[in-house]
Design an enzyme around this catalytic site. Structure first.
Site, PDB file in Angstrom:
ATOM      1  N   ASP A  40      33.382 -57.515   8.061  1.00 58.12           N
ATOM      2  CA  ASP A  40      33.909 -57.201   6.465  1.00 58.12           C
ATOM      3  C   ASP A  40      33.445 -56.176   6.226  1.00 58.12           C
ATOM      4  O   ASP A  40      32.459 -55.569   6.372  1.00 58.12           O
ATOM      5  CB  ASP A  40      32.923 -58.662   5.491  1.00 58.12           C
ATOM      6  N   ILE A  41      34.572 -55.066   5.684  1.00 53.85           N
ATOM      7  CA  ILE A  41      34.010 -53.624   4.598  1.00 53.85           C
ATOM      8  C   ILE A  41      33.255 -53.231   4.075  1.00 53.85           C
ATOM      9  O   ILE A  41      32.810 -54.254   2.949  1.00 53.85           O
ATOM     10  CB  ILE A  41      35.078 -53.152   4.975  1.00 53.85           C
TER      11      ILE A  41
ATOM     12  N   GLU B 145      39.485 -57.034   2.856  1.00 57.76           N
ATOM     13  CA  GLU B 145      38.828 -56.390   3.886  1.00 57.76           C
ATOM     14  C   GLU B 145      37.846 -56.870   4.988  1.00 57.76           C
ATOM     15  O   GLU B 145      37.690 -56.317   5.825  1.00 57.76           O
ATOM     16  CB  GLU B 145      37.571 -56.061   3.023  1.00 57.76           C
TER      17      GLU B 145
END
Length: 591
Positions: A471-472, A514
């Site tokens: 996950d960003i 994301e």
């Protein structure tokens, strides 16, 4: 015979001149305006924001108080621009009765329009409209509608932005007057579309009776024109706005316009029998048809809507003029069937030229250019083309039997060509259905299928299987601070880094938002952890556009005996949760 045909030319020139005069004259007539409505054009003050970053709080500050310029246009036309347009209205100039409720109507098709109803203490209420917010619009109507009932409003601010041309034809009504306006508009719209549909149905009946392909092409041409006009007038938003995506509506005019040109060419070729009468013109028509088909499919894939709209205008002028010239040559060659065709096509050419001049800002922008000009042109053209078709059938009766075999061969060729195009389109659609359009990675549907297949193999053959969920970090802040376009760039950059890092060690897919998922078949936990750490370091050291630096958190797990797919995904998600809670930019695993 040729000398007699030449007598038609002055008549055609008179039609062109009178038609253009009747189309251009109303541009100053303001016939769309009702005495009970206020055309807001000259009431607006406007400001261009080239940064696209100003918020309503910025605009309300003293810094921008005097930055607004008074509009001199009744119908605002900013064309294709990357600027954000801010408009301001002073409520006391338009809200004369504080006990009334009002409606602000913006008739144009826009990506995004936001209306801020600002009070004297600078507090405000916001309403959103446009294609981006069509699914939230409570009233299904072709225009963007904004309801105003608070008498304490001091100013109204309007924000326009998006990839479509920024034009604004807007009116202000009391609720009662707006209802009357809608009733009148529905009535006249119903008359126009009812007339066009009746004419279409009549010619469809003739096609089934006579089996003449020109009628079929004419029916499809008229059907496409009805859809095109509905799209130009935003009726597609009213009728199916909640059914399709924003991408569909931003491309609908170009998409349907190209389809309209395709059937226009097919009709002209068949009606004028260019293959027999003028083979060189027929080859040119085939070239135009091929170019239009390419343009038609390009609309779906392109991101440059401005370019496609411009190409459509140029193609429309070129195709219409070419078919008009073809009709003139056929008429000069002595074929009487082209008489009514030339009259109808002259009217059409005139209306398209007016629209093109308006689109290119050669003549002043006016709603009539997109509302009444094509409607009048289509009505005249439809009548004369129907007469032309009937005239041609009478002439062709004697030749019908001899040409039947040739017509059948041509039809089979066209069907085979359409079938091949359909197969190609289906193949492309199959790829698109399993691919995330932004990152060009497998989408969630495809990742679910691949993960299920890998899990079943690991379960049945007791083979290693690891998954990495990443996950960003703080991605929402990118969208909030820089906008979704920059956020999309970050997602694309991360996808590219993943492709470089993972290579053949696993399968990457976009899991959602994301989040990305990497499936590592035949990889034990330790190998997957090493891969995750490798990716983490590469992304940490990568320079991103605009935001420069970005990090990613990882959760890793592997298949253990007794696992279900749900339990394995849940464990990986918990590992990612630990990575986020333990400071981000790290790899955590659970076994």
């Amino acid at each position: 015979m040729k000398n007699k045909v030449l007598l038609y030319i002055p008549f055609l020139l008179i039609i062109i001149a009178s038609f253009l005069f009747n189309l251009l004259t109303p541009l100053t007539a303001n016939a769309l305006e009702d005495a009970k409505s206020i055309n807001l054009g000259t009431y607006y003050e406007f400001y261009r924001d080239p940064t696209n970053k100003l918020t309503i709080e910025d605009v309300l500050s003293d810094e921008y108080e005097r930055a607004f310029i008074q509009s001199q246009q009744k119908y605002l036309f900013y064309g294709q621009t990357e600027d954000t347009i801010w408009l301001r209205l002073h409520a006391d100039e338009i809200m004369h009765d504080l006990d009334e409720t009002y409606w602000l109507e913006a008739t144009d098709k826009l990506n995004s329009i936001e209306v801020y109803l600002v009070k004297s203490d600078d507090t405000y209420d916001m309403q959103k409209g446009g294609i981006s917010h069509i699914k939230n619009q409570e009233i299904a109507y072709r225009s963007n509608l904004f309801y105003i009932e608070d008498p304490s409003i001091e100013a109204i601010y309007v924000k326009l932005d998006g990839i479509m041309p920024l034009n604004l034809i807007s009116f202000f009504y009391t609720t009662k007057d707006f209802i009357e306006k809608v009733i009148a508009y529905k009535f006249y719209t119903g008359l126009f579309y009812g007339f066009m549909t009746s004419l279409l149905s009549y010619n469809l009946f003739l096609f089934f009776s006579l089996k003449e392909k020109a009628y079929l092409y004419y029916v499809f041409y008229m059907l496409c024109f009805i859809f095109y006009q509905a799209s130009m007038n935003s009726l597609d938003l009213e009728l199916v706005g909640h059914l399709f995506s924003e991408r569909f509506f931003t491309r609908s005019i170009s998409f349907i316009g190209n389809l309209l040109l395709i059937f226009m060419i097919l009709f002209g070729k068949e009606f004028l029998d260019l293959k027999r009468n003028f083979p060189q013109f027929n080859r040119m028509a085939n070239g135009l048809l091929g170019a239009t088909v390419i343009s038609f499919f390009s609309v779906y894939f392109t991101t440059d809507i401005t370019m496609m709209n411009t190409i459509l205008i140029i193609m429309a002028i070129f195709v219409t003029f070419f078919l008009w010239l073809s009709g003139l040559f056929v008429l000069l060659k002595g074929h009487k069937m082209a008489r009514y065709y030339m009259i109808g096509w002259t009217v059409l050419l005139g209306s398209i030229m007016v629209q093109a001049l308006g689109f290119l800002s050669v003549i002043p922008f006016h709603p009539r250019i997109y509302e009444e000009v094509p409607a009048i042109g289509a009505a005249f053209e439809a009548i004369f083309l129907s007469l032309a078709l009937g005239d041609k059938i009478n002439i062709m009766k004697k030749e019908y039997q001899a040409s039947q075999e040739k017509l059948n061969e041509k039809l089979e060729h066209l069907v085979a060509e359409r079938t091949q195009q359909l197969k190609m389109a289906n193949t492309e659609l199959e790829i698109l259905a399993h691919t995330d359009q932004l990152t060009q990675l497998p989408n969630r549907f495809q990742v679910d299928r691949l993960l299920t297949d890998g899990f079943e193999r690991a379960q049945s053959k007791q083979m290693p299987l690891s998954i990495i969920l990443l996950d960003i970090d703080q991605f929402k802040a990118v969208n909030d601070n820089y906008g979704h376009q920059v956020g999309d760039l970050v997602l694309q950059e991360v996808a590219m880094q993943l492709k470089e890092s993972v290579s053949n060690e696993g399968t990457i897919g976009r899991w959602g938002g994301e989040e990305f998922l990497i499936i590592c078949p035949q990889s034990p936990l330790g190998t997957a952890i090493d891969l995750a750490e490798k990716i983490r370091r590469q992304i940490e050291g990568h320079t991103f556009p605009v935001v420069i630096h970005k990090t990613v958190s990882f959760g890793v797990t592997s298949y253990i005996s007794g696992d279900t797919l749900h339990s394995m995904l849940s464990r990986c998600d918990k590992a990612l949760y630990h990575a986020k809670n333990n400071g981000r930019n790290r790899v955590e695993y659970l076994q």
